[in-house]
Design a protein around this motif. Sequence first.
Motif, short mmCIF file in Angstrom:
data_model
loop_
_atom_site.label_atom_id
_atom_site.label_comp_id
_atom_site.label_asym_id
_atom_site.label_seq_id
_atom_site.Cartn_x
_atom_site.Cartn_y
_atom_site.Cartn_z
N ILE A 234 0.73 -1.29 0.10
CA ILE A 234 0.15 0.04 0.01
C ILE A 234 0.78 1.38 0.15
N GLN A 235 0.72 2.27 -0.73
CA GLN A 235 1.28 3.61 -1.04
C GLN A 235 0.56 4.78 -0.09
N GLU A 236 1.47 5.46 0.32
CA GLU A 236 0.85 6.65 1.03
C GLU A 236 0.28 7.73 -0.07
N PRO A 237 -1.00 8.02 0.28
CA PRO A 237 -1.54 8.83 -0.87
C PRO A 237 -0.85 10.52 -0.57
N VAL A 238 -0.81 11.06 -1.87
CA VAL A 238 -0.52 12.42 -2.02
C VAL A 238 -1.36 13.18 -3.03
N GLU A 239 -2.04 14.20 -2.48
CA GLU A 239 -3.02 14.93 -3.02
C GLU A 239 -2.15 16.03 -3.90
N MET A 240 -2.58 16.23 -5.26
CA MET A 240 -2.16 17.22 -6.04
C MET A 240 -2.85 18.71 -5.50
N PRO A 241 -2.31 19.67 -5.75
CA PRO A 241 -2.81 21.13 -5.20
C PRO A 241 -4.04 21.41 -6.14
N ARG A 242 -4.84 22.05 -5.89
CA ARG A 242 -5.93 22.58 -6.40
C ARG A 242 -5.54 23.65 -7.56
N ILE A 243 -6.43 23.64 -8.62
CA ILE A 243 -6.33 24.36 -9.69
C ILE A 243 -6.85 25.70 -9.10
N LYS A 244 -6.20 27.18 -9.52
CA LYS A 244 -6.63 28.17 -9.26
C LYS A 244 -7.29 28.86 -10.40
N ILE A 245 -6.64 28.72 -11.40
CA ILE A 245 -6.88 29.39 -12.87
C ILE A 245 -7.13 28.60 -13.94
#
Length: 312
Positions: A234-245
């Motif tokens: 199992i891998q540790e989850p990494v969330e991509m940053p949110r798009i702003k533009i």
Amino acid sequence: MLNRTSEFISLDDLLFATYSEILNNGLENEGKRGKFKELINYSATLVNPLIRTSMSLYRKGIQSKFGEFAWYLSSKDDLDFIKNYITVYEKEEKEENRIFGAYGSRIFSSRDGLPSQYERIVNQLEQRNRTKQAYLVISEYSDFKVRNEKFASPPCTIGLHFYVRKSKLNLTCYMRSNDAFLGLTHDLFCFTLLQELISLRIKVPIGTYTHVSTSMHVYKEHYSLVEKYLDEGIQEPVEMPRIKICFPETLDLVAKEFDLNEKKSNFDNLDDYWKDFSLFSKKYFNENVNRGEWLNKFSNKEMKRIAQNSIS
């Protein structure tokens, strides 16, 4: 419950369960491209579509995903753009160097004087938040005919259904067929990014992503590779940053940053998110680049972690 699909927090959780089920319980079959094991009427939900990249040390195909989504944004179907990121497209059905099944032109191009499907979906959801008609068509009637060539086939994706429920924008993707090893990770990455763009346009928070496929399969030639992935655990989850533009002009500049035929750099005209995104272009990340210097250009720590994992 009859309509309760399996839910996963991250892409890696979804992949681990999918691969395990296919190898252990998949039905054996054979098609034009060889023998495979498949799950029929597959369905899985990604609870957080921002966790759309794998943190596996073995499965590093990160750059190709960024490149493919940029190809979507270009609204082009030309082979010269995408072959720099995904060489297998050179084998796909084409005419005069144009890929028949390219998704970008179907999503972002206008036809017969009408707005693009992307703009139509945005308009539908802005006008009537609860509509069930915000459906983006990928496969068309003309795509389907008898094909005996090994790599000739209509688009694997039938369509994308966007719908707002509980004040969030959800997306359900319908596939006729899906290669779980080569295609699933790219499809999920690109479609959830599209979901996020529309979420930003209509000012509704992003919800869940559900992936449905009549045949979810792994070819025999990839069994051992899938087993290597599973051996990592199992891998540790990494969330991509949110798009702003997400202005059309910005998305066009991002596409050009990935097009190796475009010599002019638009990097300095992008915000931090799209600068980090564009760093995955082969203009900035190739065999001649100093990896340490490349990593130091990222401004967001999560994007830097995704980048670091792609070269570990």
